[in-house]
Scaffold this active site. Sequence first.
Site, short mmCIF file in Angstrom:
data_model
loop_
_atom_site.label_atom_id
_atom_site.label_comp_id
_atom_site.label_asym_id
_atom_site.label_seq_id
_atom_site.Cartn_x
_atom_site.Cartn_y
_atom_site.Cartn_z
N GLY A 15 32.55 45.19 44.01
CA GLY A 15 32.39 45.08 42.96
C GLY A 15 32.31 44.14 41.98
N GLN A 54 35.07 37.65 36.19
CA GLN A 54 35.64 37.36 37.65
C GLN A 54 34.52 35.25 37.38
OE1 GLN A 54 34.88 41.05 39.14
NE2 GLN A 54 36.86 40.83 39.82
N CYS A 65 41.83 43.77 44.79
CA CYS A 65 40.47 42.83 43.63
C CYS A 65 40.70 41.81 43.98
CB CYS A 65 40.95 42.93 41.81
SG CYS A 65 39.88 41.82 40.79
N LEU A 66 39.62 40.80 43.93
CA LEU A 66 38.65 40.07 44.92
C LEU A 66 39.08 38.32 43.69
CD1 LEU A 66 34.33 40.08 45.00
CD2 LEU A 66 36.76 40.35 46.78
N HIS A 72 37.22 50.18 37.93
CA HIS A 72 37.51 49.29 38.41
C HIS A 72 37.11 48.11 37.53
CE1 HIS A 72 39.90 46.43 40.93
NE2 HIS A 72 38.81 46.03 40.24
N GLU A 73 35.97 48.07 37.60
CA GLU A 73 34.94 47.00 37.04
C GLU A 73 34.67 46.70 35.52
OE1 GLU A 73 34.18 44.30 39.29
OE2 GLU A 73 35.15 45.52 40.61
N HIS A 79 37.83 45.50 33.84
CA HIS A 79 37.99 43.86 33.56
C HIS A 79 37.69 43.51 32.46
CE1 HIS A 79 39.67 41.79 37.88
NE2 HIS A 79 38.12 42.85 38.23
NI NI Z 1 38.59 43.36 40.09
#
Ligand code: NI
Length: 159
Positions: free
Chosen positions: A44, A49, A86-87, A128-129, A132
Amino acid sequence: MTNIRLYGDPVLRQRAQPVTKFNSNLRQLLQDMAGSMYNASGVGLAAPQIGELLRVVIIDIGEGLLTMVNPEIIAAEGEDIGVEGCLSLPGIIGDVPRSSKITVRAFDKEGRIQQISGEGLLARAIQHELDHLDGILFIDRAQNIRPCTNEQDNGEDEG
Ligand code: NI
């Protein structure tokens, strides 16, 4: 493909704004996001991000690409604790409590309203997304934050 912003970048802590125009800029943003997510093998990605403060999220848990514009959770039930990464925070994971089943209302890239229900990994990835979009990171909710050294143990949600 656009570089993914990393922890410490202030853009990750800001509130994203709703999309008002479903135009070529949005399609370009979605393309950039998909490129960045797949390149990083994430499940995701949220627009902040890659530095765009817009309420846009993409998810692919291996069942095809989901696009959510201006998403809102309209129903949630249950609670599960699961591993997340998380990226934007490479190298760490943690155990995060999330609703186990959720329903989201969002627009697709053409501006059509859609409703998406999910449980398990999909529900977790969506929550999670969506966090953000409000400047919330999984570490704000996680217990037992720890280094992640094994590539195979990236957490259930790397987004
Ligand atoms: Ni994340």
